[in-house]
Design an enzyme around this catalytic site. Sequence first.
Site, mmCIF file in Angstrom:
data_model
loop_
_atom_site.group_PDB
_atom_site.id
_atom_site.type_symbol
_atom_site.label_atom_id
_atom_site.label_comp_id
_atom_site.label_asym_id
_atom_site.label_seq_id
_atom_site.Cartn_x
_atom_site.Cartn_y
_atom_site.Cartn_z
ATOM 1 N N ARG A 49 0.845 -1.195 0.000
ATOM 2 C CA ARG A 49 0.000 0.000 0.000
ATOM 3 C C ARG A 49 0.883 1.249 0.000
ATOM 4 O O ARG A 49 2.107 1.159 0.065
ATOM 5 C CB ARG A 49 -0.941 -0.016 1.211
ATOM 6 C CG ARG A 49 -0.182 -0.348 2.507
ATOM 7 C CD ARG A 49 -0.757 0.255 3.713
ATOM 8 N NE ARG A 49 -0.716 1.690 3.668
ATOM 9 C CZ ARG A 49 0.405 2.405 3.858
ATOM 10 N NH1 ARG A 49 1.571 1.824 4.118
ATOM 11 N NH2 ARG A 49 0.366 3.706 3.784
ATOM 12 N N ARG A 86 -6.876 -0.618 -7.254
ATOM 13 C CA ARG A 86 -7.254 0.487 -6.347
ATOM 14 C C ARG A 86 -7.398 1.738 -7.219
ATOM 15 O O ARG A 86 -6.501 2.048 -7.995
ATOM 16 C CB ARG A 86 -6.200 0.687 -5.253
ATOM 17 C CG ARG A 86 -6.177 -0.485 -4.270
ATOM 18 C CD ARG A 86 -5.436 -0.141 -3.010
ATOM 19 N NE ARG A 86 -6.199 0.728 -2.142
ATOM 20 C CZ ARG A 86 -5.683 1.365 -1.087
ATOM 21 N NH1 ARG A 86 -4.394 1.232 -0.808
ATOM 22 N NH2 ARG A 86 -6.429 2.118 -0.320
ATOM 23 N N GLN A 187 -3.340 2.635 9.728
ATOM 24 C CA GLN A 187 -1.988 2.714 9.165
ATOM 25 C C GLN A 187 -1.066 3.520 10.081
ATOM 26 O O GLN A 187 0.139 3.281 10.134
ATOM 27 C CB GLN A 187 -2.011 3.352 7.772
ATOM 28 C CG GLN A 187 -2.620 2.476 6.682
ATOM 29 C CD GLN A 187 -4.102 2.720 6.505
ATOM 30 O OE1 GLN A 187 -4.797 3.097 7.438
ATOM 31 N NE2 GLN A 187 -4.595 2.510 5.309
ATOM 32 N N ASP A 228 -2.346 10.880 -2.420
ATOM 33 C CA ASP A 228 -2.567 9.777 -3.354
ATOM 34 C C ASP A 228 -2.811 10.264 -4.777
ATOM 35 O O ASP A 228 -2.652 9.511 -5.734
ATOM 36 C CB ASP A 228 -3.731 8.906 -2.890
ATOM 37 C CG ASP A 228 -3.253 7.980 -1.785
ATOM 38 O OD1 ASP A 228 -3.054 8.450 -0.661
ATOM 39 O OD2 ASP A 228 -3.019 6.788 -2.078
ATOM 40 N N ASN A 238 -6.095 12.189 -0.098
ATOM 41 C CA ASN A 238 -5.214 11.431 0.792
ATOM 42 C C ASN A 238 -6.118 10.633 1.735
ATOM 43 O O ASN A 238 -7.348 10.752 1.698
ATOM 44 C CB ASN A 238 -4.274 12.363 1.561
ATOM 45 C CG ASN A 238 -3.162 11.589 2.250
ATOM 46 O OD1 ASN A 238 -2.511 10.748 1.627
ATOM 47 N ND2 ASN A 238 -2.945 11.825 3.526
ATOM 48 N N LYS A 239 -5.492 9.827 2.563
ATOM 49 C CA LYS A 239 -6.232 8.943 3.457
ATOM 50 C C LYS A 239 -7.362 9.669 4.155
ATOM 51 O O LYS A 239 -7.210 10.797 4.612
ATOM 52 C CB LYS A 239 -5.248 8.370 4.485
ATOM 53 C CG LYS A 239 -5.820 7.419 5.495
ATOM 54 C CD LYS A 239 -6.630 6.299 4.904
ATOM 55 C CE LYS A 239 -5.914 5.488 3.857
ATOM 56 N NZ LYS A 239 -6.810 4.667 3.011
HETATM 57 O O1 MRU Z 1 -4.907 3.204 1.731
HETATM 58 P P1 MRU Z 1 -3.420 3.422 1.844
HETATM 59 O O2 MRU Z 1 -2.844 2.906 3.107
HETATM 60 O O3 MRU Z 1 -2.686 2.947 0.619
HETATM 61 O O4 MRU Z 1 -3.301 5.005 1.880
HETATM 62 C C1 MRU Z 1 -2.046 5.591 1.910
HETATM 63 C C2 MRU Z 1 -2.106 7.062 2.052
HETATM 64 O O5 MRU Z 1 -3.149 7.673 2.070
HETATM 65 C C3 MRU Z 1 -0.798 7.770 2.069
HETATM 66 O O6 MRU Z 1 -0.909 8.935 2.826
HETATM 67 C C4 MRU Z 1 -0.421 8.143 0.645
HETATM 68 O O7 MRU Z 1 -0.475 7.039 -0.204
HETATM 69 C C5 MRU Z 1 0.900 8.762 0.570
HETATM 70 S S1 MRU Z 1 2.148 7.506 0.768
HETATM 71 C C6 MRU Z 1 3.646 8.058 0.596
#
Ligand code: MRU
Length: 343
Positions: A49, A86, A187, A228, A238-239
Amino acid sequence: MKNFECMALRYHGQYLELLDQTRLPVEEHWLKIQTVDDMYEAIHSLRVRGAPLIGVSAAVFLALYAESGITENDFLKATERLRVARPTAVNLMYAIDEIKKIVHQSFEPQSITQVAEAILDADKTLCQKIGEVGAEYIQDGMGILTHCNTGGLATAGRGTALGVIQTAFEQGKKIHVYVDETRPLLQGGRLTTWELGKLGIPYTLICDNMAAALMRDGKIQCAIVGADRIAMNGDFANKTGTYGVAVACFHHNVPFYTAAPVTTLDFDCDNGLEIPIEERTGEEVQGVRGAFGKVLWAPENAKVYNPAFDITSAELVTGWILDTGFYSQSDVEDGALRRLQNK
Ligand code: MRU
């Protein structure tokens, strides 16, 4: 494909292997990826991820798949399948498109491998540069809030937001990191704590809903998160929960930064409304699942809304920290991100 080893991805001449991030921090289990289905499942289930690492692992897998002697038709089918594993992290589409550009000229496994190796190597360099650019904005004594996981587990290098924090720490700055737990998949609580612990960087884990009060109490001097997908007007995905962090920062006059490589820019996306947001199963919100087992605390029939990402609008962002430099709101309004296309 050359042999390589990064924090969560490695290849030693036989199989592509991933550190299964759903099992961290309870156990460090390396998973062999041998088929397209294995790779799809690993990305979809977040065993691998983080936007940059998803792109890198898809690229490396595709190179190994091409080297295994399959037909061009099977190869193209694999690219289409992985592309939809994804939907939000644009690095996945970027990596697959780079590889397809070569295949459209001719299907040669050797050329595909060269592209995959370049994507892998570039990601390490991009992280290094992001760290150097961003560390200038971290001062001695700062409390820094971060959300989700953006370090070596999320990239092929030292990370984006966490790379900035690591670089500032290595420069001798005394910092303290407040780690948002990051519901629903934790995470922050599972992965960022694990990474900061290994690096020896002081941190405190908090629930997501505690951050605003800590800002009011003067414990947090800046927030730095990853991305992202970044649209051309500076809005970014982003998350989930990132938007809330940005709003709280705005209210408390705390600088809010996002750090990302150019591979996270989407030149086809004018603003955040155009970014597709991944919706995931309600079970993730009804409880938790991991190496520690599965616990559901909400009623099985509870109605759940579970967007994995949210959009933070550019007006809430103090600065965009990219490998190419630091961009302020006025830079971004002047089209600085768009000018990075084809650079
Ligand atoms: O769903 P995930 O765990 O893949 O989400 C990750 C994030 O949102 C990170 O903040 C993003 O990918 C930046 S990673 C360097």
